[in-house]
Design a protein around this motif. Structure first.
Motif, short mmCIF file in Angstrom:
data_model
loop_
_atom_site.label_atom_id
_atom_site.label_comp_id
_atom_site.label_asym_id
_atom_site.label_seq_id
_atom_site.Cartn_x
_atom_site.Cartn_y
_atom_site.Cartn_z
N SER A 70 0.39 -0.99 -0.54
CA SER A 70 -0.33 -0.31 0.43
C SER A 70 0.71 1.06 0.02
O SER A 70 0.89 2.06 -0.67
N ARG A 71 1.83 1.12 0.69
CA ARG A 71 2.89 2.23 0.52
C ARG A 71 3.27 2.74 -0.64
O ARG A 71 3.70 3.57 -1.23
N ARG A 72 3.94 1.53 -1.62
CA ARG A 72 4.52 1.97 -2.47
C ARG A 72 3.54 1.75 -3.39
O ARG A 72 3.58 3.20 -4.34
N PHE A 73 1.97 1.43 -3.69
CA PHE A 73 1.25 1.71 -4.52
C PHE A 73 1.29 3.21 -4.78
O PHE A 73 0.70 4.40 -5.03
N ASP A 74 1.24 3.87 -2.83
CA ASP A 74 0.19 5.58 -2.74
C ASP A 74 1.36 6.61 -3.10
O ASP A 74 1.37 7.34 -3.87
N ARG A 133 -3.51 16.51 -2.06
CA ARG A 133 -3.47 15.73 -1.43
C ARG A 133 -4.92 16.36 -0.41
O ARG A 133 -4.51 17.35 0.11
N THR A 134 -6.10 15.47 0.18
CA THR A 134 -7.16 16.02 1.18
C THR A 134 -6.82 15.29 2.39
O THR A 134 -7.55 15.58 2.99
N TYR A 135 -6.59 13.40 1.96
CA TYR A 135 -6.27 12.96 3.42
C TYR A 135 -5.03 11.85 2.12
O TYR A 135 -5.34 11.75 1.58
N HIS A 136 -5.02 11.80 3.62
CA HIS A 136 -4.02 10.48 4.22
C HIS A 136 -3.53 9.12 5.10
O HIS A 136 -3.65 10.17 6.35
N GLN A 137 -3.94 8.87 4.98
CA GLN A 137 -3.58 7.68 6.40
C GLN A 137 -2.39 6.97 6.23
O GLN A 137 -3.02 5.66 5.20
N LEU A 194 -7.09 -0.08 8.97
CA LEU A 194 -7.36 -1.31 8.99
C LEU A 194 -6.44 -2.12 8.97
O LEU A 194 -5.98 -3.02 8.38
N GLY A 195 -5.29 -2.23 9.73
CA GLY A 195 -4.40 -2.82 9.82
C GLY A 195 -3.17 -2.15 9.45
O GLY A 195 -2.41 -3.26 9.20
N GLY A 196 -3.05 -1.25 8.69
CA GLY A 196 -1.53 -0.91 8.87
C GLY A 196 -1.53 -0.04 6.97
O GLY A 196 -0.61 0.08 7.00
N LEU A 197 -2.55 0.15 6.11
CA LEU A 197 -3.03 0.51 5.00
C LEU A 197 -3.15 2.05 4.50
O LEU A 197 -3.13 2.47 5.35
N THR A 198 -1.60 2.03 3.72
CA THR A 198 -2.00 3.55 3.75
C THR A 198 -2.62 3.83 2.75
O THR A 198 -2.76 3.09 0.95
#
Length: 278
Positions: A193-197, A252-256, A260-264
């Motif tokens: 998820s970090r790589r794709f984000d 970017r308006t939202y970033h987490q 759900l267990g550590g997804l970006t």
């Protein structure tokens, strides 16, 4: 002397999990950063939108379909939640007039679309609209994805919708920037998820319009692309809103990084805010 109406920005929203605004407990608490971003979005938009058009990753049709009922029902398209969450209601009106306008715009660009008077709000729509407009007084129309899931088609669909932005229609693409249900809640999704984000932010925020288009059309070559999206249904709403704000910059308006267990995951706005809200 007349003035040209200000174009509303378009939004890609990572809409979170299931019917989260109606929940309590840890699952609901995990969505607080998303909620804060939606509340900020509402403050920035003020009373400018006259209606909302939501392209939801939870509705696919052969060709395009548009919800056209005056009083849409609900589509409980999630599983494993408490029974009470299958009786919730989001009571916003539909807009047959807007639905017909969307149909005409799509037809004008060579994309036939059918009206569906029976389609209700799925959770890709009511999860974000519940927070944005809890009063449920803003008319809402849904537009499906085409079941062929062709990125180029959805970019062009967005281009057809662009005139709505100057007609007071808020265009929202509701999906999720990482959507692999198999690894939600596990450490397996952290790195992909970090790589794709990272690729998505470079594509959306830093690329010139033609390069942004090229990269989005070739999204399967992105790092961890098919881990992030085994099916592209939750990514294609992004294509639509990019198409509707073709050469305009993104924010970017939202970033987490712990969803759900550590997804970006991320959300984006395309185009500038009206001057009074900027």
């Amino acid at each position: 002397m007349t003035t040209t109406p200000v174009a509303l920005p378009t939004y890609f929203l990572s809409h979170g999990g299931g019917p989260w605004p109606y929940m309590t407990g840890p699952f609901r608490e995990a969505m607080r950063p998303l909620e804060a971003s939606l509340l900020q979005m509402r403050r920035e938009l003020g009373d400018r939108p006259q209606a909302a058009l939501v392209i939801s990753g939870h509705w696919e049709a052969k060709g395009f379909a548009i919800s056209s009922g005056a009083r849409p029902g609900m589509v409980y398209d999630y599983h494993g939640f408490p029974e009470v969450l299958y009786r919730i209601r989001y009571e916003a009106p539909g807009s047959p007039t807007l639905a017909a306008r969307v149909q005409a715009l799509l037809a004008g660009r060579g994309h036939p679309a059918r009206l569906d008077a029976d389609r209700g709000f799925d959770h890709g729509t009511f999860s974000v609209m519940k927070v944005l407009y809890p009063e449920a007084d803003l008319p809402v129309v849904q537009l499906s994805l085409d079941a062929g899931l062709d990125p180029a088609l959805h970019l062009d669909m967005g281009r057809a919708l662009a005139p709505l932005r100057q007609e007071g229609v808020l265009i929202i693409g509701s999906g999720l920037s990482f959507h692999n249900l198999r690894i939600f809640g596990s450490a397996e999704g952290h790195a992909p998820s970090r790589r794709f984000d990272g690729w998505l932010q470079e594509t959306v925020l830093q690329s010139a319009p033609q390069e942004r288009e090229r990269r989005l059309l070739a999204w399967t070559s992105a790092p961890s692309a098919r881990i992030a999206h085994p099916r592209e249904d939750h990514l294609l709403p992004l294509m639509a809103v990019v198409g509707a704000a073709w050469d305009e910059p993104a924010t970017r308006t939202y970033h987490q990084q712990d969803l759900l267990g550590g997804l970006t995951v991320s959300s984006f706005r395309f185009g500038a805010l009206p001057a009074a809200a900027a």
